[in-house]
Design a protein around this motif. Structure first.
Motif, short mmCIF file in Angstrom:
data_model
loop_
_atom_site.label_atom_id
_atom_site.label_comp_id
_atom_site.label_asym_id
_atom_site.label_seq_id
_atom_site.Cartn_x
_atom_site.Cartn_y
_atom_site.Cartn_z
N VAL A 60 -25.22 27.99 -10.18
CA VAL A 60 -24.98 26.86 -11.07
C VAL A 60 -25.25 27.30 -12.50
O VAL A 60 -26.30 27.88 -12.79
N ILE A 61 -24.29 27.01 -13.39
CA ILE A 61 -24.43 27.39 -14.79
C ILE A 61 -23.75 26.34 -15.65
O ILE A 61 -22.71 25.79 -15.27
N ALA A 62 -24.35 26.03 -16.79
CA ALA A 62 -23.78 25.03 -17.70
C ALA A 62 -22.80 25.69 -18.65
O ALA A 62 -22.88 26.90 -18.92
N GLY A 110 -20.85 32.44 -23.93
CA GLY A 110 -22.00 32.90 -23.15
C GLY A 110 -21.80 32.68 -21.67
O GLY A 110 -22.11 33.55 -20.85
N THR A 111 -21.28 31.52 -21.30
CA THR A 111 -21.01 31.22 -19.90
C THR A 111 -20.02 32.22 -19.30
O THR A 111 -20.22 32.72 -18.19
N ILE A 112 -18.97 32.51 -20.05
CA ILE A 112 -17.95 33.44 -19.57
C ILE A 112 -18.53 34.83 -19.36
O ILE A 112 -18.28 35.48 -18.33
N ALA A 113 -19.34 35.31 -20.31
CA ALA A 113 -19.94 36.63 -20.19
C ALA A 113 -20.89 36.70 -18.99
O ALA A 113 -20.91 37.69 -18.25
N ILE A 167 -19.74 25.28 -12.28
CA ILE A 167 -19.81 25.26 -13.74
C ILE A 167 -19.87 23.81 -14.21
O ILE A 167 -18.91 23.06 -14.06
N VAL A 168 -21.01 23.45 -14.78
CA VAL A 168 -21.24 22.07 -15.20
C VAL A 168 -20.89 21.93 -16.67
O VAL A 168 -21.39 22.68 -17.51
N THR A 169 -20.01 20.99 -16.97
CA THR A 169 -19.55 20.84 -18.35
C THR A 169 -19.26 19.37 -18.64
O THR A 169 -19.48 18.49 -17.80
N LEU A 170 -18.76 19.12 -19.84
CA LEU A 170 -18.35 17.79 -20.24
C LEU A 170 -16.83 17.72 -20.24
O LEU A 170 -16.15 18.74 -20.36
N ASN A 171 -16.28 16.52 -20.12
CA ASN A 171 -14.83 16.35 -19.97
C ASN A 171 -14.02 17.06 -21.04
O ASN A 171 -13.00 17.69 -20.76
N HIS A 172 -14.46 16.97 -22.30
CA HIS A 172 -13.65 17.51 -23.39
C HIS A 172 -13.64 19.05 -23.40
O HIS A 172 -12.85 19.66 -24.12
N LYS A 181 -9.66 36.22 -12.68
CA LYS A 181 -8.83 35.54 -11.68
C LYS A 181 -9.39 35.63 -10.26
O LYS A 181 -9.03 34.82 -9.41
N SER A 182 -10.26 36.59 -10.02
CA SER A 182 -10.77 36.76 -8.66
C SER A 182 -11.98 35.89 -8.35
O SER A 182 -12.42 35.85 -7.21
N ILE A 183 -12.51 35.17 -9.34
CA ILE A 183 -13.72 34.40 -9.07
C ILE A 183 -13.39 33.09 -8.36
O ILE A 183 -12.29 32.57 -8.46
N ARG A 184 -14.39 32.58 -7.65
CA ARG A 184 -14.29 31.28 -7.01
C ARG A 184 -15.21 30.35 -7.77
O ARG A 184 -16.38 30.66 -7.98
N TYR A 185 -14.68 29.21 -8.18
CA TYR A 185 -15.50 28.33 -9.00
C TYR A 185 -15.13 26.87 -8.80
O TYR A 185 -14.05 26.55 -8.31
N LYS A 186 -16.05 26.03 -9.23
CA LYS A 186 -15.85 24.59 -9.22
C LYS A 186 -16.35 24.04 -10.54
O LYS A 186 -17.49 24.30 -10.94
#
Length: 438
Positions: A136-138, A146-149, A166-171, A186-191
């Motif tokens: 879990v990461i914001a 930073g999240t991408i790295a 990946i926890v974020t805000l709508n915008h 492209k190979s990552i699995r995420y929500k």
């Protein structure tokens, strides 16, 4: 019963094929005599017609064969169509069932809603039999790089079955999604999960001097069982980290019975031993809580107790749920709003005080090399390159972030940074640093 060609029953056939009648020795004499003139006449017509009668039979036979062939083809096509329809129906039913399961499991609390779930990992990259490793990461708009790295570093240093929540805000969701679609990721699995700020109403006290810490996504770590509803265990980490080891080792951190989480303690951390001497209160409970308040004193927690860093931790979600950790954290958030329980000279994140209270003497510890911190402060400049290279996880906690101008070891962080395809996020670098990079 007519054992020959059935001439008595089908006299028309005798007209076309008189040899059939002539060969019927079993037919009684009187019937053969009656048929003799007709047979002779039929024979003459057969001789006169020659191939005409034969052609007629052939045409009838061909037509019948064609009709039978068409029927067979139609039946085959119909069967294939039915099979195809059933396969499509089965596939759609499975997809709908999965979607319903996700919606039900993620709707445990108002405000945390899944946006999308993209399992893109190739089958040869991950063993499907492996246990999932939820991370879990914001992802806030101004810190998205930073999240991408962090995600990129985790993915490239493990072959485990990692799935990122990946926890974020709508915008921010569209911006994040476009970045994650780059070829490197492209190979990552995420929500992607949207965090509703209404969850924090009445629980956070707005103070101008703590504006950086008040950001809503800072509190995502309090809601782990809702963010990852089907998992028994999960890792939480801040967006200002780089992982250099296999994340599976951190995930496999043993937790003692009855402990819902494992943290890295400040007093005993490898980074503290290397760079900090006489740190004072910023690594003790008194640096986070106001011990002048009666409610804090009643807890009988020693002010000298070593604090821990909540930027990286492993959670036993089964135990977390059993102890209602989220409810306990929210309780202390509300009490702080009412009574001001946190220290006025808060040593770290605003999320730390409630965690220190709830997990007092009730948490396990992670390997100190899995949270080598202070890289975001002046203290981080004292690390040796060898120590930084040996660290399993580097943490730029503090005011100076690796995407800014003055952080330590930005070259190590930048190795994992992927440029923003939209151009909205860019690194802030001094002119001399940019010249050296070129």
């Amino acid at each position: 019963m007519d054992r020959g060609c059935g001439c008595d029953q089908h006299e028309a056939l005798a007209f076309l094929a008189p040899e059939c009648a002539q060969g019927d020795s079993h037919v009684p004499q009187k019937y053969r005599e009656q048929r003799l003139p007709r047979d002779r006449e039929a024979g003459e017509m057969w001789e006169l017609g020659g191939g005409a009668a034969e052609g007629l039979i052939t045409n009838i036979y061909v037509r019948q064969k064609r009709k039978m062939s068409f029927r067979k083809v139609n039946i085959i096509i119909l069967v294939l169509a039915v099979v195809f329809f059933l396969l499509v129906l089965h596939h759609n039913f499975l997809g709908l069932s999965s979607l319903l399961r996700n919606e039900v499991s993620d709707a445990g609390i108002v405000g945390l809603q899944p946006i999308d779930f993209i399992p893109n990992a190739p089958h040869d990259a991950v063993d499907g039999r492996q246990e999932e490793v939820p991370v879990v990461i914001a992802a806030s708009e101004d810190r998205l790089g930073g999240t991408i790295a962090a995600i990129n570093s985790i993915q490239h240093n493990t072959r485990s079955n990692v799935i990122f929540y990946i926890v974020t805000l709508n915008h921010t969701a569209d911006h994040l999604r476009s970045w994650l679609s780059s070829s490197t990721l492209k190979s990552i699995r995420y929500k992607i999960v949207n965090f509703d700020t209404k969850l924090l109403e009445g629980k956070v006290k707005e103070e101008p001097d703590q504006g950086e810490s008040i950001k809503p996504l800072t509190f995502a770590r309090f809601y782990l069982p809702i963010l990852v509803p089907s998992a028994k265990k999960a890792i939480y980490m801040d967006d200002d980290v780089i992982v250099q080891g296999d994340i599976l080792a951190l995930y496999n951190t043993p937790l003692k019975p009855g402990h819902a989480a494992a943290f890295s303690e400040d007093c005993d951390s490898a980074s503290t031993k290397v760079v900090i001497r006489g740190a004072g209160n910023q690594y003790n409970y008194i640096g986070y809580l106001d011990y002048k308040k009666e409610r804090i004193r009643k807890l009988s927690m020693k002010a000298s107790t070593c604090s821990f860093n909540p930027g990286v931790f492993v959670a036993n979600l089964t135990e977390w749920k059993r102890q209602n950790i989220t409810n306990q954290l929210e309780k202390w958030m509300k009490l702080n709003v009412e009574e001001g329980l946190y220290s006025r000279t808060l040593a770290g994140s605003i999320t730390t005080p409630p965690l220190l209270i709830v997990f007092y003497q009730q948490h396990s510890t992670i390997d100190p090399m899995w949270n080598v911190r202070h890289l975001g402060s002046s203290a981080g400049k004292r690390y040796s390159p060898q120590f930084v290279k040996a660290a399993k996880l580097l943490h730029w906690n503090g005011h100076f972030k690796p995407w800014g101008r003055t952080a330590s070891f930005t070259d190590v962080w930048e190795k994992w940074y992927i440029p923003d395809p939209t151009g909205k996020f860019s690194l802030i670098r001094r002119h001399t640093e940019i010249s050296n990079i070129k």
